[in-house]
Motif scaffolding. Structure first.
Motif, PDB file in Angstrom:
ATOM      1  N   VAL A 293       0.685   1.114  -4.453  1.00 35.22           N
ATOM      2  CA  VAL A 293       1.127   2.467  -4.781  1.00 35.22           C
ATOM      3  C   VAL A 293       2.209   2.371  -5.846  1.00 35.22           C
ATOM      4  O   VAL A 293       3.257   1.757  -5.619  1.00 35.22           O
ATOM      5  N   ASP A 294       1.939   2.979  -7.007  1.00 34.47           N
ATOM      6  CA  ASP A 294       2.932   2.998  -8.083  1.00 34.47           C
ATOM      7  C   ASP A 294       3.990   4.038  -7.739  1.00 34.47           C
ATOM      8  O   ASP A 294       3.726   5.234  -7.774  1.00 34.47           O
ATOM      9  N   SER A 295       5.175   3.572  -7.406  1.00 33.62           N
ATOM     10  CA  SER A 295       6.193   4.508  -6.920  1.00 33.62           C
ATOM     11  C   SER A 295       7.196   4.886  -8.006  1.00 33.62           C
ATOM     12  O   SER A 295       8.271   5.384  -7.699  1.00 33.62           O
ATOM     13  N   ARG A 296       6.834   4.652  -9.271  1.00 36.88           N
ATOM     14  CA  ARG A 296       7.760   5.049 -10.335  1.00 36.88           C
ATOM     15  C   ARG A 296       7.984   6.556 -10.275  1.00 36.88           C
ATOM     16  O   ARG A 296       7.038   7.329 -10.197  1.00 36.88           O
ATOM     17  N   GLY A 297       9.235   6.942 -10.283  1.00 37.33           N
ATOM     18  CA  GLY A 297       9.564   8.361 -10.249  1.00 37.33           C
ATOM     19  C   GLY A 297       9.487   8.957  -8.860  1.00 37.33           C
ATOM     20  O   GLY A 297       9.830  10.108  -8.648  1.00 37.33           O
ATOM     21  N   PRO A 306       3.220   9.505  -0.201  1.00 34.95           N
ATOM     22  CA  PRO A 306       2.153  10.264   0.458  1.00 34.95           C
ATOM     23  C   PRO A 306       1.022   9.356   0.935  1.00 34.95           C
ATOM     24  O   PRO A 306       0.507   9.532   2.032  1.00 34.95           O
ATOM     25  N   ALA A 307       0.675   8.333   0.141  1.00 34.81           N
ATOM     26  CA  ALA A 307      -0.420   7.435   0.523  1.00 34.81           C
ATOM     27  C   ALA A 307      -0.081   6.656   1.790  1.00 34.81           C
ATOM     28  O   ALA A 307      -0.919   6.524   2.694  1.00 34.81           O
ATOM     29  N   LEU A 308       1.147   6.163   1.876  1.00 37.47           N
ATOM     30  CA  LEU A 308       1.532   5.386   3.055  1.00 37.47           C
ATOM     31  C   LEU A 308       1.612   6.294   4.276  1.00 37.47           C
ATOM     32  O   LEU A 308       1.172   5.947   5.366  1.00 37.47           O
ATOM     33  N   ARG A 309       2.140   7.494   4.076  1.00 39.64           N
ATOM     34  CA  ARG A 309       2.245   8.452   5.176  1.00 39.64           C
ATOM     35  C   ARG A 309       0.875   8.785   5.724  1.00 39.64           C
ATOM     36  O   ARG A 309       0.656   8.790   6.939  1.00 39.64           O
ATOM     37  N   GLY A 453       2.618  -1.711   5.850  1.00 40.22           N
ATOM     38  CA  GLY A 453       3.178  -1.083   4.662  1.00 40.22           C
ATOM     39  C   GLY A 453       4.399  -1.862   4.209  1.00 40.22           C
ATOM     40  O   GLY A 453       5.318  -2.084   5.002  1.00 40.22           O
ATOM     41  N   VAL A 454       4.382  -2.319   2.968  1.00 37.19           N
ATOM     42  CA  VAL A 454       5.581  -2.961   2.426  1.00 37.19           C
ATOM     43  C   VAL A 454       6.356  -1.859   1.716  1.00 37.19           C
ATOM     44  O   VAL A 454       5.913  -1.336   0.685  1.00 37.19           O
ATOM     45  N   ILE A 455       7.499  -1.472   2.323  1.00 34.70           N
ATOM     46  CA  ILE A 455       8.241  -0.316   1.794  1.00 34.70           C
ATOM     47  C   ILE A 455       8.486  -0.510   0.304  1.00 34.70           C
ATOM     48  O   ILE A 455       8.186   0.363  -0.498  1.00 34.70           O
ATOM     49  N   THR A 456       9.047  -1.630  -0.077  1.00 34.96           N
ATOM     50  CA  THR A 456       9.026  -2.039  -1.477  1.00 34.96           C
ATOM     51  C   THR A 456       9.637  -3.429  -1.643  1.00 34.96           C
ATOM     52  O   THR A 456      10.681  -3.717  -1.067  1.00 34.96           O
ATOM     53  N   ILE A 490      -0.610  -1.768   2.313  1.00 33.82           N
ATOM     54  CA  ILE A 490      -0.143  -0.854   1.271  1.00 33.82           C
ATOM     55  C   ILE A 490       1.193  -1.364   0.741  1.00 33.82           C
ATOM     56  O   ILE A 490       2.126  -1.597   1.501  1.00 33.82           O
ATOM     57  N   VAL A 491       1.247  -1.584  -0.564  1.00 32.80           N
ATOM     58  CA  VAL A 491       2.474  -2.075  -1.198  1.00 32.80           C
ATOM     59  C   VAL A 491       2.996  -1.002  -2.141  1.00 32.80           C
ATOM     60  O   VAL A 491       2.295  -0.596  -3.068  1.00 32.80           O
ATOM     61  N   GLN A 492       4.205  -0.530  -1.909  1.00 36.29           N
ATOM     62  CA  GLN A 492       4.809   0.474  -2.791  1.00 36.29           C
ATOM     63  C   GLN A 492       5.715  -0.245  -3.774  1.00 36.29           C
ATOM     64  O   GLN A 492       6.617  -0.981  -3.374  1.00 36.29           O
ATOM     65  N   THR A 493       5.488  -0.035  -5.052  1.00 35.99           N
ATOM     66  CA  THR A 493       6.308  -0.752  -6.043  1.00 35.99           C
ATOM     67  C   THR A 493       6.393   0.021  -7.349  1.00 35.99           C
ATOM     68  O   THR A 493       5.504   0.780  -7.706  1.00 35.99           O
TER      69      THR A 493
END
Length: 620
Positions: A293-297, A306-309, A453-456, A490-493
């Motif tokens: 998940v591209d969490s830029r911004g 939203p994807a992880l939720r 889920g890797v928070i980041t 799921i990896v948020q980064t």
DNA sequence: AGCACGCCGACT
DNA sequence: GTCGGCGTGCTC
């Protein structure tokens, strides 16, 4: 008769005692002797004839014979020189706990000698060491050990939690009792296990760090499990990685070595690439479906995209369990107006912020203070936590899922006694979601987990630490290996294109090691150069500064080194604490010796103290 | 004068 | 690392 004894004190010198009549001692033996009026435990490193006028007398021997043979003593000497830990503290840290009172040998004692006080191997005939990777590495290791039936074995694990499982596995596979030397067992049991090895009554052992010198008969197999794990260089003396000790021990005594890891250290990978270590990759193993998940911004106010939720909701609805991974326990505290980051005034590193306790604490010096309401820099009132530590992530998740039973697993919340309880609640399903640091993957079984889920990992990727990428890679890989193909990762980064992320989610090791080795070669980091960090601590800012400058000037005169100027650890202007980073070659400890020895010998007589950390595992 | 604290050398 | 001697400086 006169004996030379070393103790657990930061001095290189030995102390001389007269051996009283009726007592026999040998080199390598553990003894009690008076030091500053009190009996203390030390190791005999020399014996000679002589009257010993004016000397104090040894009080007693602890065991009937030597604990360390010539080969082990030579190894401790090497460890001491490599790590700048005194020979005495090195020896005392690497022998077994004291025996139970009933077994202590009093006056008079007799030196029976041990079954195999190992002599130095005539020619260093260490077989080529082997690095095992791949999902089936444990199974392949057991097969290799079964083939070497009859040989001695010393298997070292990074932490006590895994020792029990390995002892069981070895026992059922090899069919013989395994001596437990890990600190998870009571002291008298560890002492008896060591003695059983010494007598030859056992020849297989499982242990943690303090078992590094356990007497296994050569040629044995020395195994280091999870060789990449930073726990193999724990706090305290001697400051050295178990991997280095195992390899040197094998060379000196003629053992063979097997290192295992899902994600080998870049050092070991390079050793394998250059042919000094055999590498066996095995099978890649099942892999989860991965979403990056591209969490830029995004992710400003919530650790859940939203994807992880959605992923959590769906997993829970289907009866699965969820594991959320964070990379650290605590958040920092920063000013929302000027960006000022709250740091320890002495140590310079960001203070860990706890909202529950409303306080800030320093991981280095332990300083604690009430969390301030206003920014010390701009007087703004917008102080807010920065980054998703476990504590803050837990609160956010509880808010998002108020009716869910959530548990936290990290070094701060789970005591060794509390771990089995959490494990129970996870196993019986009363805990559906757990938030933790990477240790949670070792503590909890993945059977019903369907989502990680890797928070980041971004905090790791941005750290000014050359090993941060390696740690992020290991975390992501371990998460995927834990889940196998049973669920989704799921990896948020904010860095979805980073080679660490791409290599890990793509299950492609070379995609990490190739660019990482290039980066390390370009900048002169391990494995291409060795590092040493000097920490200078003074009582006054002026003295600390003067001592740091002196160290720097002296080091700059040596050839073949890169010496960086003294800097406060972290970014703030320090004062009491300075840090000097030195890069050099393979013989860095020897290169530094002419400069460091006189400075270290001054100890507190100088304006401050200097601490030496060879081959640091983290540079923050 | 009497004591607390911190510095510094010594430890056989 | 840990202990104790001794000097500085503060207090009764």
């Amino acid at each position: 008769m006169i004996a030379e004894v070393i103790f657990d004190i930061p001095l290189e010198r030995a102390f001389t005692y007269v051996v009283p009549p009726g007592l026999t001692v040998a080199v390598g033996q553990r003894v009690r002797a008076p030091l500053q009026g009190k009996p203390r435990v030390g190791i005999v490193i020399g014996c000679r004839e002589g009257a010993g006028d004016g000397l104090k007398a040894l009080e007693a021997t602890v065991e009937p014979g030597p604990l360390l043979g010539p080969a082990q003593l030579a190894l401790t000497r090497w460890i001491s020189k490599e790590s700048y830990s005194s020979w005495g503290s090195t020896c005392v840290a690497l022998v077994p706990p004291l025996p139970p009172r009933a077994e202590r040998v009093g006056l008079p004692g007799s030196a029976t000698g041990s079954a195999h006080a190992h002599e130095l191997a005539a020619s260093a005939v260490s077989e080529k060491a082997l690095l095992l990777t791949g999902a089936d590495r444990d199974e392949r290791l057991l097969s290799l050990l079964a083939e070497a039936e009859g040989r001695g074995l010393l298997l070292l694990v990074p932490e006590i939690g895994t020792a029990e499982a390995w002892a069981g596995r070895l026992q059922s596979r090899l069919g013989q009792p395994v001596a437990r030397l890990d600190s998870g067992r009571p002291e008298h049991e560890r002492w008896r296990a060591w003695m059983a090895l010494e007598r030859g009554a056992a020849r297989r052992a499982v242990g943690t760090r303090s078992a590094l010198l356990a007497p296994v008969p050569p040629p044995a197999t020395l195994v280091l499990i999870d060789e990449h794990d930073p726990a193999h260089k724990p706090p305290g003396h001697p400051r050295i990685h178990s991997r280095a000790v195992v390899l040197e021990r094998a060379r000196l005594e003629g053992h063979s070595v097997i290192l295992t890891s899902p994600t080998p250290s870049v050092e070991s990978w390079w050793q394998a690439d250059s042919g000094r270590l055999g590498r066996s990759d095995g099978s890649p193993g099942p892999w989860p479906a991965v979403t990056v998940v591209d969490s830029r911004g995004a992710l400003r106010g919530s650790p859940l995209s939203p994807a992880l939720r959605r992923g959590i909701e769906q997993t829970l609805a289907r009866g699965g369990q969820v594991c959320l991974l964070v990379t650290r326990i605590a958040s920092a505290l920063a000013c929302g107006e000027c960006g000022f980051l709250l740091r320890c005034p002495d140590c310079g590193i960001p203070l860990a912020y706890s909202r529950v306790r409303r306080e800030c604490s320093c991981r280095l010096c332990g300083r604690r203070e009430r969390a301030p309401d206003t920014c010390a820099h701009c007087l703004g009132r917008q102080l807010a936590p920065l980054g998703w530590g476990a504590e803050r992530a837990e609160q956010a998740v509880r808010q998002a899922f108020p009716r869910l039973t959530v548990a936290r697993y990290d070094a701060e919340t789970v005591t060794p006694a509390g771990a089995p309880r959490l494990r129970q609640r996870w196993d019986d399903g009363s805990v559906r979601l757990v938030i933790g640091t990477r240790q949670v993957l070792k503590a909890l079984p993945p059977a019903r987990a369907r989502l990680v889920g890797v928070i980041t990992p971004d905090h790791l990727l941005r750290l000014p630490d050359f090993r941060a990428g390696e740690r992020a890679f290991a975390l992501l890989w371990a998460a995927a290996e834990w889940l196998k193909d049973r669920g989704r990762l799921i990896v948020q980064t904010q860095h979805p294109e980073h080679y660490v992320i791409r290599a890990a989610v793509g299950q492609e090791q070379a995609g990490f090691y190739k660019p990482e080795l290039r980066f390390r070669a370009e900048l002169g980091y391990p494995p291409f150069r060795r590092l040493c960090v000097l920490t200078i601590k003074g009582r006054h800012a002026s003295g600390a500064r003067a001592l740091a400058d002196e160290c720097w000037r002296e080091l700059a005169r040596l050839d073949g080194l890169s010496v960086y100027p003294p800097a406060p650890p972290g970014r703030s202007a320090g004062g009491l604490r300075w840090r000097i980073v030195v890069k050099g070659g393979n013989d860095l400890p020897e290169q530094l010796r002419p400069v460091l020895t006189p400075i270290l010998d001054r100890r507190r007589a100088g304006p401050g103290v200097v601490e030496v950390e060879m081959d640091p595992v983290e540079l923050i």
